[in-house]
Design a protein around this motif. Structure first.
Motif, PDB file in Angstrom:
ATOM      1  N   LEU A   6       0.845  -1.188   0.000  1.00 60.64           N
ATOM      2  CA  LEU A   6       0.000   0.000   0.000  1.00 60.64           C
ATOM      3  C   LEU A   6       0.885   1.245   0.000  1.00 60.64           C
ATOM      4  CD1 LEU A   6      -2.692  -1.132   2.587  1.00 60.64           C
ATOM      5  CD2 LEU A   6      -2.877  -1.125   0.097  1.00 60.64           C
ATOM      6  N   LEU A   7       0.467   2.244  -0.748  1.00 58.93           N
ATOM      7  CA  LEU A   7       1.304   3.421  -0.976  1.00 58.93           C
ATOM      8  C   LEU A   7       1.559   4.227   0.292  1.00 58.93           C
ATOM      9  CD1 LEU A   7       2.613   4.598  -3.542  1.00 58.93           C
ATOM     10  CD2 LEU A   7       0.670   6.155  -3.731  1.00 58.93           C
ATOM     11  N   ALA A  29      -9.467   7.735   0.199  1.00 60.30           N
ATOM     12  CA  ALA A  29      -8.401   7.220  -0.665  1.00 60.30           C
ATOM     13  C   ALA A  29      -7.120   6.972   0.125  1.00 60.30           C
ATOM     14  CB  ALA A  29      -8.140   8.194  -1.814  1.00 60.30           C
ATOM     15  N   TYR A  30      -6.794   7.861   1.036  1.00 57.94           N
ATOM     16  CA  TYR A  30      -5.613   7.647   1.887  1.00 57.94           C
ATOM     17  C   TYR A  30      -5.795   6.399   2.745  1.00 57.94           C
ATOM     18  CZ  TYR A  30      -2.861  11.860   0.988  1.00 57.94           C
ATOM     19  OH  TYR A  30      -2.058  12.814   0.413  1.00 57.94           O
ATOM     20  N   ALA A  31      -6.971   6.242   3.338  1.00 52.99           N
ATOM     21  CA  ALA A  31      -7.226   5.072   4.177  1.00 52.99           C
ATOM     22  C   ALA A  31      -7.114   3.790   3.363  1.00 52.99           C
ATOM     23  CB  ALA A  31      -8.609   5.183   4.812  1.00 52.99           C
ATOM     24  N   VAL A 241      -3.068  11.525  -3.084  1.00 51.18           N
ATOM     25  CA  VAL A 241      -2.472  10.439  -2.298  1.00 51.18           C
ATOM     26  C   VAL A 241      -1.010  10.246  -2.680  1.00 51.18           C
ATOM     27  CG1 VAL A 241      -2.534   7.948  -1.886  1.00 51.18           C
ATOM     28  CG2 VAL A 241      -4.657   9.268  -1.882  1.00 51.18           C
ATOM     29  N   TRP A 242      -0.708  10.258  -3.961  1.00 49.47           N
ATOM     30  CA  TRP A 242       0.684  10.093  -4.396  1.00 49.47           C
ATOM     31  C   TRP A 242       1.559  11.226  -3.879  1.00 49.47           C
ATOM     32  CZ3 TRP A 242       3.963  12.844  -7.786  1.00 49.47           C
ATOM     33  CH2 TRP A 242       5.143  12.180  -8.128  1.00 49.47           C
ATOM     34  N   ALA A 247       6.402   7.949  -2.293  1.00 46.56           N
ATOM     35  CA  ALA A 247       6.670   7.692  -3.707  1.00 46.56           C
ATOM     36  C   ALA A 247       7.004   8.950  -4.493  1.00 46.56           C
ATOM     37  CB  ALA A 247       5.471   6.986  -4.344  1.00 46.56           C
ATOM     38  N   CYS A 248       6.623  10.123  -3.987  1.00 43.95           N
ATOM     39  CA  CYS A 248       6.856  11.365  -4.732  1.00 43.95           C
ATOM     40  C   CYS A 248       8.151  12.047  -4.324  1.00 43.95           C
ATOM     41  CB  CYS A 248       5.680  12.321  -4.582  1.00 43.95           C
ATOM     42  SG  CYS A 248       5.599  13.148  -2.983  1.00 43.95           S
TER      43      CYS A 248
END
Length: 307
Positions: A6-7, A29-31, A241-242, A247-248
């Motif tokens: 999971l991100l 979306a974060y959850a 979310v990204w 990841a960013c």
């Protein structure tokens, strides 16, 4: 069969204005990507006055019902105490803070000649001050962590608007506040990078309570089942979310426009055509030079709602 990680697994995320619309979509979306979420919403109407119920609590319960972790916060983040309480809730509940998503806002639209001081101040307070104060308190925590040798991988996602990039007729207060958020984003990214904090902004376009009147007739959901709903708030959340994840790494001080399936990197003010005489100009000479430069310059985008 392996499962992709999971991100946002293990991250603690604050989302302001998360009781409805874009904020709710971001929180969910974060959850879904493994984050523990602090759901902030004052529960007010479009004009900023208090409304019934607790949308923050409802969204937190929705996350928990789906197997996630969330806590509700109903404080006013446009006050020092409310913003401090918001950050404190994350730290006391989950022991850390990794991402701040500033999203809260409302509208008081008027043409400039009808826009009174209260309408100006109220929109500036919630949008611009409501971004500054949570950012200030979160940044102070992250700076202290970095100075203690625990440099975070922190993220801030601010919410601007096309109105802040181009202007919008009847929204002088909103446009000015959203433009100010872009300036705040750039400064925060420059100042906080040394402490492990990345700061970016989005300019979303989606169907929410704030936009349904402004875009009436152009933002209806598709009639056929399974059709792509380009104006659904959930289309904006994946980018948010990204930007709030590990990841960013390396992405900071940027502004993204997000609408439907489209993501655009916005390129702001930068030098265009220029002329240096190396000496004083008369007003007429300055005007002649300006006209020549304008003829060689790109035409700016149209203000929303302009005829």
């Amino acid at each position: 069969m392996s499962t992709a990680p999971l991100l946002c697994e293990g991250r603690v995320v604050i989302v302001t204005g998360a009781g409805r619309g874009l904020g709710r979509a971001h929180a969910l979306a974060y959850a879904a990507e493994g984050a523990r979420v602090v759901v902030n919403d004052l529960g007010v109407g479009l004009d900023g006055t208090p409304g019934p119920g607790s949308p923050a609590r409802q969204v937190a319960e929705e996350i928990r019902a789906a197997g996630g972790e969330a806590v509700a916060h109903g404080g006013d983040i446009a006050t020092t105490e409310g913003a401090a309480s918001l950050v404190r809730t994350a730290l006391e509940t989950y022991g850390r803070l990794d991402t701040l998503v500033n999203n809260a806002g409302f509208l008081r639209d008027r043409m400039l000649v009808n826009l009174d001081e209260d309408d100006w101040d109220a929109v500036m307070r919630v949008h611009l001050k409501g971004h500054f104060l949570p950012l200030r308190h979160a940044a102070a925590h992250w700076r202290a962590e970095a100075r203690a040798g625990r440099t975070p991988r922190a993220r801030v996602v601010n919410t601007s608007s096309g109105a802040g990039l181009l202007g919008s007729v009847g929204q002088g207060n909103y446009s000015a506040a959203k433009a100010g958020i872009i300036g705040l984003t750039l400064v925060a990214a420059a100042e906080m990078g040394r402490y492990g904090v990345q700061v970016n902004a989005i300019a979303p376009a989606a169907r929410t309570r704030m936009t349904e009147d402004a875009f009436a007739g152009t933002m209806a959901a598709p009639d056929s089942p399974g059709a792509f709903d380009a104006m659904a708030p959930e289309n904006v959340s994946p980018l948010v979310v990204w930007l709030g994840s590990d990841a960013c790494a390396g992405v900071t001080g940027r502004v993204f426009e997000a609408e439907g399936g489209r993501i655009t990197v916005m390129e702001g003010w930068r030098p265009g055509p220029s002329a240096d005489k190396g000496a004083h100009r008369s007003p007429s000479e300055a005007g002649d030079t300006a006209l020549k430069l304008l003829a060689a310059a790109e035409v700016p985008g149209a203000v929303y709602g302009a005829q």
